[in-house]
Design a protein around this motif. Structure first.
Motif, mmCIF file in Angstrom:
data_model
loop_
_atom_site.group_PDB
_atom_site.id
_atom_site.type_symbol
_atom_site.label_atom_id
_atom_site.label_comp_id
_atom_site.label_asym_id
_atom_site.label_seq_id
_atom_site.Cartn_x
_atom_site.Cartn_y
_atom_site.Cartn_z
ATOM 1 N N ASP A 259 22.424 -3.793 -22.938
ATOM 2 C CA ASP A 259 23.756 -3.748 -23.546
ATOM 3 C C ASP A 259 24.236 -2.325 -23.792
ATOM 4 O OD1 ASP A 259 22.096 -3.015 -25.596
ATOM 5 O OD2 ASP A 259 22.798 -4.512 -27.028
ATOM 6 N N GLY A 260 23.557 -1.331 -23.168
ATOM 7 C CA GLY A 260 23.866 0.070 -23.443
ATOM 8 C C GLY A 260 24.923 0.690 -22.567
ATOM 9 N N GLY A 261 25.228 0.071 -21.411
ATOM 10 C CA GLY A 261 26.299 0.579 -20.561
ATOM 11 C C GLY A 261 25.972 1.813 -19.747
ATOM 12 N N TYR A 262 24.697 2.051 -19.430
ATOM 13 C CA TYR A 262 24.321 3.190 -18.592
ATOM 14 C C TYR A 262 25.200 3.279 -17.345
ATOM 15 C CZ TYR A 262 20.001 6.008 -19.199
ATOM 16 O OH TYR A 262 19.072 6.954 -19.532
ATOM 17 N N THR A 263 25.700 4.474 -17.035
ATOM 18 C CA THR A 263 26.374 4.746 -15.769
ATOM 19 C C THR A 263 25.893 6.099 -15.252
ATOM 20 O OG1 THR A 263 28.287 5.912 -16.727
ATOM 21 C CG2 THR A 263 28.446 3.516 -16.517
ATOM 22 N N MET A 264 25.730 6.201 -13.933
ATOM 23 C CA MET A 264 25.322 7.464 -13.320
ATOM 24 C C MET A 264 26.563 8.270 -12.931
ATOM 25 S SD MET A 264 22.063 6.443 -10.918
ATOM 26 C CE MET A 264 22.583 4.767 -10.554
ATOM 27 N N MET A 309 27.716 5.296 -10.102
ATOM 28 C CA MET A 309 27.446 3.865 -10.160
ATOM 29 C C MET A 309 27.525 3.374 -11.594
ATOM 30 S SD MET A 309 24.061 1.711 -8.897
ATOM 31 C CE MET A 309 23.937 2.679 -7.386
ATOM 32 N N ASP A 310 28.158 2.223 -11.753
ATOM 33 C CA ASP A 310 28.234 1.514 -13.022
ATOM 34 C C ASP A 310 27.539 0.171 -12.833
ATOM 35 O OD1 ASP A 310 28.983 0.723 -15.595
ATOM 36 O OD2 ASP A 310 30.965 0.042 -14.953
ATOM 37 N N GLY A 311 27.279 -0.547 -13.907
ATOM 38 C CA GLY A 311 26.790 -1.901 -13.761
ATOM 39 C C GLY A 311 27.817 -2.759 -13.034
ATOM 40 N N PHE A 312 27.355 -3.685 -12.181
ATOM 41 C CA PHE A 312 28.284 -4.494 -11.390
ATOM 42 C C PHE A 312 27.630 -5.821 -11.030
ATOM 43 C CE2 PHE A 312 25.626 -2.428 -8.315
ATOM 44 C CZ PHE A 312 25.479 -3.339 -7.280
ATOM 45 N N GLN A 313 28.441 -6.734 -10.522
ATOM 46 C CA GLN A 313 27.944 -8.024 -10.053
ATOM 47 C C GLN A 313 28.779 -8.489 -8.869
ATOM 48 O OE1 GLN A 313 25.318 -10.661 -11.304
ATOM 49 N NE2 GLN A 313 25.822 -10.691 -9.126
ATOM 50 N N LEU A 314 28.180 -8.510 -7.682
ATOM 51 C CA LEU A 314 28.823 -9.080 -6.513
ATOM 52 C C LEU A 314 28.527 -10.571 -6.448
ATOM 53 C CD1 LEU A 314 27.952 -6.396 -3.806
ATOM 54 C CD2 LEU A 314 30.201 -6.831 -4.787
ATOM 55 N N SER A 315 29.379 -11.306 -5.754
ATOM 56 C CA SER A 315 29.099 -12.724 -5.533
ATOM 57 C C SER A 315 28.085 -12.867 -4.405
ATOM 58 C CB SER A 315 30.385 -13.469 -5.160
ATOM 59 O OG SER A 315 30.805 -13.100 -3.854
ATOM 60 N N ALA A 316 27.460 -14.043 -4.332
ATOM 61 C CA ALA A 316 26.482 -14.289 -3.270
ATOM 62 C C ALA A 316 27.138 -14.204 -1.902
ATOM 63 C CB ALA A 316 25.828 -15.655 -3.459
ATOM 64 N N ASP A 317 28.446 -14.476 -1.823
ATOM 65 C CA ASP A 317 29.143 -14.425 -0.537
ATOM 66 C C ASP A 317 29.292 -13.003 -0.012
ATOM 67 O OD1 ASP A 317 29.472 -17.138 -0.513
ATOM 68 O OD2 ASP A 317 31.463 -17.076 -1.439
ATOM 69 N N SER A 325 19.380 -15.444 -4.723
ATOM 70 C CA SER A 325 19.121 -14.006 -4.645
ATOM 71 C C SER A 325 20.270 -13.185 -5.213
ATOM 72 C CB SER A 325 18.883 -13.589 -3.185
ATOM 73 O OG SER A 325 17.769 -14.260 -2.643
ATOM 74 N N VAL A 326 21.204 -13.843 -5.899
ATOM 75 C CA VAL A 326 22.404 -13.142 -6.330
ATOM 76 C C VAL A 326 22.075 -12.012 -7.307
ATOM 77 C CG1 VAL A 326 22.919 -14.636 -8.308
ATOM 78 C CG2 VAL A 326 24.773 -13.487 -7.095
ATOM 79 N N GLN A 327 20.941 -12.095 -8.044
ATOM 80 C CA GLN A 327 20.624 -11.007 -8.960
ATOM 81 C C GLN A 327 20.391 -9.698 -8.221
ATOM 82 O OE1 GLN A 327 18.655 -13.619 -8.449
ATOM 83 N NE2 GLN A 327 16.480 -13.044 -8.303
ATOM 84 N N ASP A 328 20.020 -9.765 -6.937
ATOM 85 C CA ASP A 328 19.828 -8.553 -6.153
ATOM 86 C C ASP A 328 21.147 -7.896 -5.788
ATOM 87 O OD1 ASP A 328 17.019 -8.620 -6.120
ATOM 88 O OD2 ASP A 328 17.039 -10.113 -4.536
ATOM 89 N N LEU A 329 22.258 -8.571 -6.056
ATOM 90 C CA LEU A 329 23.574 -8.020 -5.754
ATOM 91 C C LEU A 329 24.296 -7.580 -7.017
ATOM 92 C CD1 LEU A 329 24.656 -10.659 -3.095
ATOM 93 C CD2 LEU A 329 23.754 -8.373 -2.701
ATOM 94 N N GLY A 330 23.555 -7.449 -8.096
ATOM 95 C CA GLY A 330 24.145 -6.981 -9.335
ATOM 96 C C GLY A 330 23.156 -6.166 -10.130
ATOM 97 N N TYR A 331 23.659 -5.128 -10.795
ATOM 98 C CA TYR A 331 22.817 -4.263 -11.623
ATOM 99 C C TYR A 331 23.389 -4.196 -13.030
ATOM 100 C CZ TYR A 331 20.853 -2.395 -7.218
ATOM 101 O OH TYR A 331 20.250 -2.236 -5.997
ATOM 102 N N VAL A 332 22.504 -4.068 -13.993
ATOM 103 C CA VAL A 332 22.880 -3.869 -15.386
ATOM 104 C C VAL A 332 22.282 -2.547 -15.858
ATOM 105 C CG1 VAL A 332 22.611 -4.720 -17.743
ATOM 106 C CG2 VAL A 332 23.057 -6.332 -15.882
ATOM 107 N N SER A 333 23.125 -1.663 -16.375
ATOM 108 C CA SER A 333 22.695 -0.352 -16.872
ATOM 109 C C SER A 333 21.843 0.409 -15.860
ATOM 110 C CB SER A 333 21.930 -0.499 -18.195
ATOM 111 O OG SER A 333 22.797 -0.887 -19.232
ATOM 112 N N PRO A 334 22.328 0.577 -14.622
ATOM 113 C CA PRO A 334 21.571 1.394 -13.667
ATOM 114 C C PRO A 334 21.625 2.864 -14.064
ATOM 115 C CG PRO A 334 23.739 0.881 -12.771
ATOM 116 C CD PRO A 334 23.629 0.146 -14.074
ATOM 117 N N GLY A 335 20.492 3.557 -13.966
ATOM 118 C CA GLY A 335 20.535 4.957 -14.360
ATOM 119 C C GLY A 335 19.220 5.680 -14.209
#
Length: 494
Positions: A259-264, A309-317, A325-335
């Motif tokens: 929940d920290g909002g890390y962004t690079m 890069m910021d946290g994001f979430q792409l759809s499986a499509d 495998s949709v979690q592999d298309l989204g990141y939370v607090s990447p940094g």
């Protein structure tokens, strides 16, 4: 004063491998396996160093992992216990460090190969609720240890009666750095430097002794590069690109937890010790939290830095993968990134840790390819490294429906906003309702010029193989003049 959300969730470190020759199995450095399979490792705050045919990453809690190709990883160590193979017994060897920092864990280290061939681990420990930290050096003939302590080189968080800070004045947490998150690098002339720091007084740089790896005397804490007044900026990582001539200083803004909002973010300079500027021309040593605002004021620092890069979430499509495998298309607090730059080919990789949507604090290492825009800014590819070439895209291959990610400057747990648009064959861009919203061009060297809602972006079109599965996908990664990052992944062809 709460310095971190949790002392167990650590800060950041990074190392650019610009001075190390690429191992034979690295991207751009030799043959890849026929069908590489991704294996995942948990190294928080990864810092990378080349060692023979391998690259090792070292992270918080004395974790380490190795790889020959950035695809298949092996966990080598974890947790600062007597059994950790990186030290004979870290609990006794670094007892002085633990005593000063008032903790039994270690934060993000950096390992660097000195001129004599030895590996130097710049370890650090922090109490967590304040910037009371100690940083030291341990050395080994081998990258996998065991490392032998050489002693503490920097301290922070001095209390009344404990003497002055490193610059001879009383320690001031709003001005002086927290001595964590070291990153060691050589500049274009071969001079050895260390960037470091986190929250508190910000990011600093020190010149190091070539033989010992220790700071040259008389520098105090060194030169201030960015941050201050407890602004949430940390994880400095330096990359020099001889083609552009710039030094690129990567940092992470925000908090590292889910929940920290890390962004690079990244800034650049023609000199290793700055001043650094972002794409919008903002001078980074002027970035600091408002002293009148509550502690860890994010609003003051959000406008600064070129977004990576910021946290994001792409759809499986977005890449045609199985929805599981949709979690592999989204990141939370990447940094907390490190970088790899092949000195022979110029190929660049962005290596970092990330959490995942809906999975709490679980974290893993991820690697994404980087390329330079026409203006000399690094942009990261939307899909993670697969070991396959990023193929050039011809103009007939561009049109289609794309899912776009507008990486946000807002330091928030909310993922970056996405939208669906269609890049038409006539060079126009329309939204889901068919309304015109912009235009696109493909120029030489796969250059992408995307104008969206009146804002022009420059970057790269490429065809990527998604390691999570599915067919190759056309992607775009572009940057606005002000330093805002926009990604796109084609979901259907036109």
């Amino acid at each position: 004063m709460l310095h971190r959300a949790s002392a167990a969730l650590t800060a950041a470190t990074a190392l650019t491998l610009s001075s190390a020759a690429p191992p034979g199995g690295h991207p751009g450095g030799g043959a890849m396996p026929d069908d590489p399979e991704h294996t995942d490792v948990e190294v928080h705050d990864p810092s990378a160093v080349a060692a023979g045919d391998e690259t090792w990453v070292f992270g918080s809690h004395l974790s380490a992992a190795s790889t020959e190709d950035f695809i298949t990883w092996e966990q080598e160590a974890n947790l600062p216990t007597p059994e950790n193979p990186l030290f004979d017994d870290v609990t006794t060897e670094l007892a002085e460090t633990f005593a000063w920092a008032e903790t039994d864990t270690l934060w993000a280290p950096d390992v660097f190969q000195l001129a004599d061939g030895r590996y130097a681990m710049y370890y650090n420990a922090c109490e967590g609720s304040s910037p009371r930290s100690a940083m030291g050096i341990a050395v080994s003939d081998d990258v996998d240890g065991p490392y032998e302590d050489q002693g503490i080189i920097l301290r922070s968080g001095h209390r009344e009666g404990e003497g002055p800070a490193e610059d001879g004045t009383p320690y001031d947490a709003a001005v002086h750095p927290n001595v964590v998150d070291p990153d060691i690098f050589r500049d274009a002339e071969g001079t050895l430097w260390m960037v470091y720091g986190s929250y508190s007084g910000g990011i600093f740089i020190l010149e190091l002794d070539e033989e010992t790896g220790e700071p040259l005397p008389g520098q105090g804490y060194g030169k201030h590069l960015m941050g201050g007044n407890h602004s949430r900026i940390e994880a400095p990582s330096m990359m020099h690109d001889p083609e552009t001539g710039y030094y690129y200083l990567f940092t992470s803004f925000g908090g590292l937890s889910a929940d920290g909002g890390y962004t690079m973010r990244v800034a650049r300079s023609t000199s290793p010790d700055g001043p650094f500027y972002d794409a919008g021309g903002r001078r980074m040593d002027e970035v600091a939290a408002d002293p009148r605002a509550p502690i860890f004021d994010d609003e003051s620092i959000e406008p600064f830095g070129t977004v990576v890069m910021d946290g994001f979430q792409l759809s499986a499509d977005a890449a045609g993968v199985d929805p599981q495998s949709v979690q592999d298309l989204g990141y939370v607090s990447p940094g907390h990134n490190t970088t790899f730059r092949d000195p022979e080919t110029g190929r660049m990789e962005l290596i970092f840790h990330t959490r995942f949507p809906g999975e709490g604090e679980r974290h893993q290492v991820r690697t994404h390819r980087m390329q330079m825009t026409a203006d000399g800014w690094p942009v990261a590819a939307p899909l993670q490294e697969s070991g396959e070439p990023m193929e050039k895209v011809l103009r007939p291959g561009v049109p289609g429906e794309y899912e776009l990610v507008a990486h946000s400057r807002e330091i928030s747990a909310e993922p970056a906003p996405t939208r669906t648009v269609t890049l038409r064959g006539d060079g126009t861009i329309v939204d889901a309702a068919g309304e015109a919203v912009g235009s696109w061009r493909l120029q030489a060297q796969n250059r992408a010029v995307i104008t969206l809602d009146g804002v022009e972006h420059d970057g790269i079109f490429a065809e990527q193989v998604d390691p999570a599965g599915g067919d190759p996908a056309v992607t775009l990664s572009v940057l606005s003049e002000g330093g805002d990052a926009l990604w796109g992944v084609r979901t259907t062809s036109d």
